[in-house]
Design an enzyme around this catalytic site. Structure first.
Site, short mmCIF file in Angstrom:
data_model
loop_
_atom_site.label_atom_id
_atom_site.label_comp_id
_atom_site.label_asym_id
_atom_site.label_seq_id
_atom_site.Cartn_x
_atom_site.Cartn_y
_atom_site.Cartn_z
N SER A 258 -1.87 -8.82 -32.79
CA SER A 258 -2.99 -7.96 -32.44
C SER A 258 -3.15 -7.95 -30.93
CB SER A 258 -4.27 -8.50 -33.07
OG SER A 258 -4.69 -9.65 -32.37
N LYS A 259 -4.10 -7.20 -30.47
CA LYS A 259 -4.31 -7.08 -29.03
C LYS A 259 -4.57 -8.44 -28.39
CE LYS A 259 -5.82 -2.34 -28.55
NZ LYS A 259 -5.97 -1.92 -29.96
N ARG A 260 -5.14 -9.32 -29.16
CA ARG A 260 -5.49 -10.62 -28.60
C ARG A 260 -4.27 -11.51 -28.30
NH1 ARG A 260 -7.30 -13.77 -31.70
NH2 ARG A 260 -7.83 -15.38 -30.20
N ASN A 261 -3.26 -11.39 -29.12
CA ASN A 261 -2.16 -12.34 -28.96
C ASN A 261 -0.83 -11.72 -28.54
OD1 ASN A 261 -1.49 -11.09 -31.28
ND2 ASN A 261 -1.96 -12.79 -32.62
#
Length: 487
Positions: A258-261
């Site tokens: 996801s955008k976070r990782n």
RNA sequence: GGCUCCGUCGUCUAGUGGCCUAGGACUCUGGCUUCUCAAGCCAGCUACGAGGGUUCGAAUCCCUUCGGAGCUACCA
């Protein structure tokens, strides 16, 4: 499986954001399978969630797929006999089926409000029961219905899950079984009549005659619901599509990418200068392998080799380093004309060049010496900038490395030996400098050439020195060396 | 919590009972080459989650266990 030419695979993203690495991997497998079997790829937009879907993402998805070289036989832009291919344009179809299910008794009206549902769900959790619809409205009497209606309640359409179980064979995982007591009655259509994924996906797969559903593993547990809709539509088990649930692509932290990782938007990879073929090659290796030791493959080879049988069932971690390695390989495999085509936009965007023919000629002759030095196209501008910069100046850090007496001496000697050189090509330049600096002055090559490198390119890291001097031209080379000499 | 899926080097993977003292690729480390950086070449590190079976023989089959993930919506 049915005969080869009748294979119909679909890629059906929900455009709630830019297509990301996981979506693309799915699209790639869908595409490869369709092409491998000589079947059709159907591109369908699942935009039933009007609150989250945005039109701009639909066009972005189309652009991304095209950029990657993934084409489709039916869908937006190309049409097809089973269209329209935007679910938002098929609302009446779903409504008709929902009514039919209601009439058949497969589905029923549910008058429970969201708050009531949530309340009961909390209670179930508290009592350690499996949360899910409790069947309250399954068998409402006429008076109860009247009562709800008089309260102004609008019902949703809910599918009845009969007792029993659903078993299906996943082409990647084998037989999977779900007991219906863990598959609660689910909503097919909202109170306003709009369909939910569970209804639309199943109806469309049937109506569009989809034979193979290759999709993310996250949809595995929604499969029994989809099959329930098939049954309500009157399909026999032999008519169900074949399911193949692809393993996840995960980020560094072991969670779904996801955008976070990690960088997930394909647009980002494009800006960085990853080649479509490199992205596809790398992504193909995530969850699939050609079987032998050959990993660097073309799209053509992917099509020839791709089979669902060779798809892995375990999730794969995304590894930027390996993507870069493959991208570097692909870049090195480019012809100069191809390389030039890819390089130009990056050079122009970075304002290193404006795009004149003269500039193009220089770039073209410079590309061979940087081709094996870059991993991403975005590195090109900084590598070639020294050839085009107007007011050349060695920056402080680098300048500091060539102000010592030894370096200065190298520059002075080089200057006097270079000025008389007539044929300004890298062979001549190299021989002159080697004689003067290595043989006559007895310097180590790396020491001697380092000073010159910094003086003419502005950095201690650069393309090969002699070729760089040739490309720069005699006039500018001499001027830069002069400028680097302190007195 | 429940359901479902998954478990080979750091990472991606090959491997379907003997070809495995587990192969390849990327990363990393060392070396060679070398005008820098790369590229290339050579070498090295490092894995069958654990425990029980079955078998002459198991990474491959069975069981248990541990770990990870997904789902558990009027999202998809």
């Amino acid at each position: 499986m049915s005969n080869k030419s009748s294979v119909r695979v679909r890629f059906a993203p929900s455009p709630t954001g830019d297509l990301h690495v996981g979506n693309i991997r799915t699209a790639l497998f869908d595409w490869a399978y369709a092409r491998h079997t000589g079947g059709k790829l159907i591109f369908r937009i699942e935009d039933t969630d009007t609150e989250r879907v945005t039109d701009q993402y639909i066009q972005a998805a189309i652009d991304t797929l095209k950029w990657l070289g993934l084409n489709w036989d039916e869908g937006p832009e190309v049409g097809g006999e089973y269209g329209p291919y935007l679910q938002s344009q098929r609302l009446e179809i779903y409504a008709t089926w929902a009514d039919k299910f209601l009439a058949q008794g497969d589905a029923y009206h549910c008058y429970c409000s969201g708050e009531e549902l949530e309340e009961r769900r909390q209670l179930q959790m508290k009592n350690n029961q499996a949360p899910g619809y409790d069947g309250k409205c399954r068998n409402l009497s006429a008076t109860q219905i009247q009562e709800f209606k008089s309260q102004g309640r609008k019902p949703v359409v809910r599918m009845r899950m009969p007792d029993g179980e659903t078993t299906f064979v996943d082409a990647i995982r084998g037989e999977v079984k779900f007991e219906h007591k863990y598959v609660p009655d689910f909503v097919l259509a909202r109170a306003d009549g709009s369909p939910l994924y569970t209804l639309a996906v199943a109806v469309d797969d049937v109506l569009m005659k989809i034979t193979h559903v290759l999709r993310g593993e996250d949809l595995l547990s929604s499969t029994p619901r989809q099959i329930r809709v098939y049954q309500a539509m009157g399909l026999k088990p032999s008519e169900y599509p074949i399911f193949a649930h692809l393993p996840f692509v995960m980020g560094q932290d072991n969670a779904k990418l996801s955008k976070r990782n990690g960088e997930v938007s394909i647009a980002w990879y494009r800006e960085q200068g990853f080649l479509p073929e490199a992205i596809c090659n790398y992504l193909a290796l995530l969850g699939w392998s050609p079987g032998d030791d050959k990993e660097n493959i073309t799209m053509q080879e992917l099509v020839e080799l791709f089979t669902v049988e060779r798809v892995n069932s375990s999730p794969a971690r995304f590894d930027m380093k390996k993507l870069e390695a493959i991208n570097g390989d692909k870049i090195r495999a480019l012809t100069i004309d191809e390389f030039l085509k890819w390089a130009l936009p990056f050079l122009i965007n970075a304002k290193v060049i404006t795009g004149t023919q003269a500039e193009l000629d220089v770039v073209r002759s410079a590309l061979p010496i940087i081709q094996e030095r870059i991993v991403k196209l975005a590195e090109i501008p900084t590598m070639l900038n020294f050839l085009f910069v107007k007011n050349f100046k060695v920056e402080g850090d680098e300048m500091g490395k060539i102000v010592d007496p030894d370096s200065q001496n190298v520059l002075k000697v080089a200057l006097t030996k270079l000025e008389p050189v007539q044929s300004w090509d890298h062979v001549a330049i190299e021989s002159v400098l080697r004689v003067a600096l290595i043989e006559e002055l007895g310097l180590k090559p790396r020491i001697a050439f380092s000073a010159l490198r910094i003086a003419v390119t502005g950095s201690h890291i650069s393309p090969p020195l002699f070729e760089s001097l040739e490309l720069l031209g005699k006039e500018r080379s001499i001027a830069r060396i002069k400028a680097a000499i302190s007195n």
